[in-house]
Design a protein around this motif. Structure first.
Motif, short mmCIF file in Angstrom:
data_model
loop_
_atom_site.label_atom_id
_atom_site.label_comp_id
_atom_site.label_asym_id
_atom_site.label_seq_id
_atom_site.Cartn_x
_atom_site.Cartn_y
_atom_site.Cartn_z
N HIS A 217 -1.95 -6.00 -26.84
CA HIS A 217 -1.15 -6.69 -27.86
C HIS A 217 -2.00 -7.68 -28.65
CE1 HIS A 217 2.23 -4.78 -25.99
NE2 HIS A 217 1.94 -5.36 -24.83
N ARG A 218 -2.99 -8.30 -28.01
CA ARG A 218 -3.86 -9.27 -28.69
C ARG A 218 -4.60 -8.60 -29.85
NH1 ARG A 218 -8.06 -10.82 -24.93
NH2 ARG A 218 -6.34 -11.71 -23.78
N ARG A 219 -5.15 -7.41 -29.59
CA ARG A 219 -5.88 -6.70 -30.64
C ARG A 219 -4.95 -6.33 -31.79
NH1 ARG A 219 -7.24 -2.34 -28.04
NH2 ARG A 219 -5.53 -1.20 -28.96
N ARG A 220 -3.81 -5.79 -31.46
CA ARG A 220 -2.88 -5.34 -32.51
C ARG A 220 -2.35 -6.53 -33.32
NH1 ARG A 220 -0.41 -1.30 -28.25
NH2 ARG A 220 -1.95 0.35 -28.46
N PHE A 221 -2.06 -7.62 -32.64
CA PHE A 221 -1.59 -8.82 -33.34
C PHE A 221 -2.66 -9.34 -34.29
CE2 PHE A 221 -0.71 -13.36 -33.74
CZ PHE A 221 0.63 -13.34 -34.11
N ASN A 222 -3.91 -9.31 -33.87
CA ASN A 222 -5.00 -9.77 -34.72
C ASN A 222 -5.22 -8.85 -35.91
OD1 ASN A 222 -6.71 -12.26 -33.83
ND2 ASN A 222 -5.90 -11.32 -31.98
N ALA A 223 -4.96 -7.57 -35.74
CA ALA A 223 -5.04 -6.64 -36.87
C ALA A 223 -4.00 -7.01 -37.92
CB ALA A 223 -4.86 -5.20 -36.39
N ILE A 224 -2.81 -7.37 -37.46
CA ILE A 224 -1.76 -7.78 -38.40
C ILE A 224 -2.14 -9.10 -39.08
CG2 ILE A 224 0.64 -8.57 -38.54
CD1 ILE A 224 1.20 -6.54 -36.22
N MET A 225 -2.72 -10.02 -38.31
CA MET A 225 -3.12 -11.32 -38.88
C MET A 225 -4.16 -11.16 -39.98
SD MET A 225 -1.37 -13.80 -37.56
CE MET A 225 -2.35 -15.25 -37.87
N VAL A 226 -5.16 -10.32 -39.74
CA VAL A 226 -6.21 -10.16 -40.75
C VAL A 226 -5.69 -9.39 -41.96
CG1 VAL A 226 -7.36 -8.05 -39.91
CG2 VAL A 226 -8.70 -9.84 -41.03
N ALA A 227 -4.71 -8.52 -41.75
CA ALA A 227 -4.09 -7.84 -42.90
C ALA A 227 -3.38 -8.87 -43.78
CB ALA A 227 -3.11 -6.77 -42.42
N GLY A 228 -2.70 -9.81 -43.16
CA GLY A 228 -2.04 -10.87 -43.92
C GLY A 228 -3.04 -11.75 -44.64
N ALA A 229 -4.14 -12.04 -43.98
CA ALA A 229 -5.18 -12.86 -44.62
C ALA A 229 -5.76 -12.15 -45.84
CB ALA A 229 -6.28 -13.19 -43.62
N GLY A 230 -5.81 -10.82 -45.77
CA GLY A 230 -6.35 -10.05 -46.89
C GLY A 230 -5.49 -10.14 -48.14
N ALA A 231 -4.23 -10.49 -47.97
CA ALA A 231 -3.31 -10.60 -49.10
C ALA A 231 -3.11 -12.04 -49.55
CB ALA A 231 -1.97 -9.97 -48.73
N ALA A 232 -3.87 -12.97 -49.01
CA ALA A 232 -3.64 -14.39 -49.26
C ALA A 232 -3.82 -14.79 -50.72
CB ALA A 232 -4.58 -15.23 -48.38
N TYR A 233 -4.67 -14.12 -51.46
CA TYR A 233 -4.95 -14.52 -52.84
C TYR A 233 -4.13 -13.75 -53.87
CZ TYR A 233 -9.05 -17.02 -51.10
OH TYR A 233 -9.89 -17.89 -50.46
N LEU A 234 -3.22 -12.89 -53.44
CA LEU A 234 -2.48 -12.06 -54.38
C LEU A 234 -1.66 -12.85 -55.39
CD1 LEU A 234 -1.12 -8.93 -52.47
CD2 LEU A 234 -2.70 -9.01 -54.39
N SER A 235 -1.20 -14.01 -55.04
CA SER A 235 -0.31 -14.74 -55.95
C SER A 235 -1.05 -15.63 -56.94
CB SER A 235 0.68 -15.58 -55.14
OG SER A 235 -0.02 -16.59 -54.45
N GLY A 236 -2.30 -15.35 -57.18
CA GLY A 236 -2.99 -16.15 -58.20
C GLY A 236 -4.41 -16.51 -57.84
N GLY A 237 -5.13 -15.60 -57.24
CA GLY A 237 -6.51 -15.87 -56.86
C GLY A 237 -7.48 -15.96 -58.01
N GLY A 238 -7.08 -15.41 -59.15
CA GLY A 238 -7.93 -15.55 -60.33
C GLY A 238 -8.81 -14.35 -60.64
N PHE A 239 -8.77 -13.31 -59.85
CA PHE A 239 -9.60 -12.13 -60.10
C PHE A 239 -8.80 -10.93 -60.59
CE2 PHE A 239 -12.74 -13.96 -56.85
CZ PHE A 239 -13.50 -14.56 -57.85
#
Length: 174
Positions: free
Chosen positions: A24-46
């Protein structure tokens, strides 16, 4: 403090994740990094590049559902994206100018932990303390290989299994 705090946050993240048992630790971390990958979607500037990065990061995070290596790679990808945002884009937290830099310092700490297989830091720390106590105890009993050639010829009192091991105290006298 701007450099030390993100490192401590990365270590705290790994420590808290250690409370979750595998797999579960590995799978939870996969979800966490997927969320981090979308962190700039609302206005990152690129612009459209934000969507492309999110798509690639999501794919790598998906592969991370079964592989710590992919999770570590995804965190390193996010580190590079954080650096680009710190230098040329918008910060991850709009009111904190150095937030992308802090994230770029924190993420490699998490990535290194993931590339090591996401071990439980709690078990690691517990092992350090229990090993220091048991190191003072007696050494483990030694064993020797005993084969048919070690037996005196004609001795049938004790059968020997070829390739087996016996404690030294039970080795036949010569």
């Amino acid at each position: 403090m701007i450099y030390v705090m993100p490192i401590l946050i990365g270590l705290l993240y790994a420590l808290l994740m250690s409370l979750i048992r595998e797999p579960h630790r590995r799978r939870f971390n996969a979800i966490m990094v997927a969320g981090a990958g979308a962190a700039y979607l609302s206005g990152g500037g690129f612009g459209g590049w934000e969507f492309l990065f999110t798509a690639v990061a999501t794919y790598v995070a998906y592969r991370g559902l079964e592989s710590w290596t992919f999770i570590g790679i995804a965190w390193l990808m996010h580190t590079a994206w954080d650096l680009l945002h710190h230098l040329k884009g918008n910060p991850i937290v709009p009111f904190a100018h150095t937030s992308s830099l802090g994230c770029a310092i924190c993420d490699p700490v998490i990535a290194l932990w993931c590339l090591r297989g996401g071990p439980s830091l709690i078990d690691l720390i517990h092992g350090w303390f229990t090993r220091s106590r048991t190191a003072e105890g007696p050494p483990p009993e030694q064993t020797v290989e005993v084969s048919a050639s070690d037996q005196p010829h004609g001795d049938t009192a004790e059968p020997v299994v070829s390739g087996g091991t016996r404690p030294r105290s039970q080795r036949p006298d010569r």
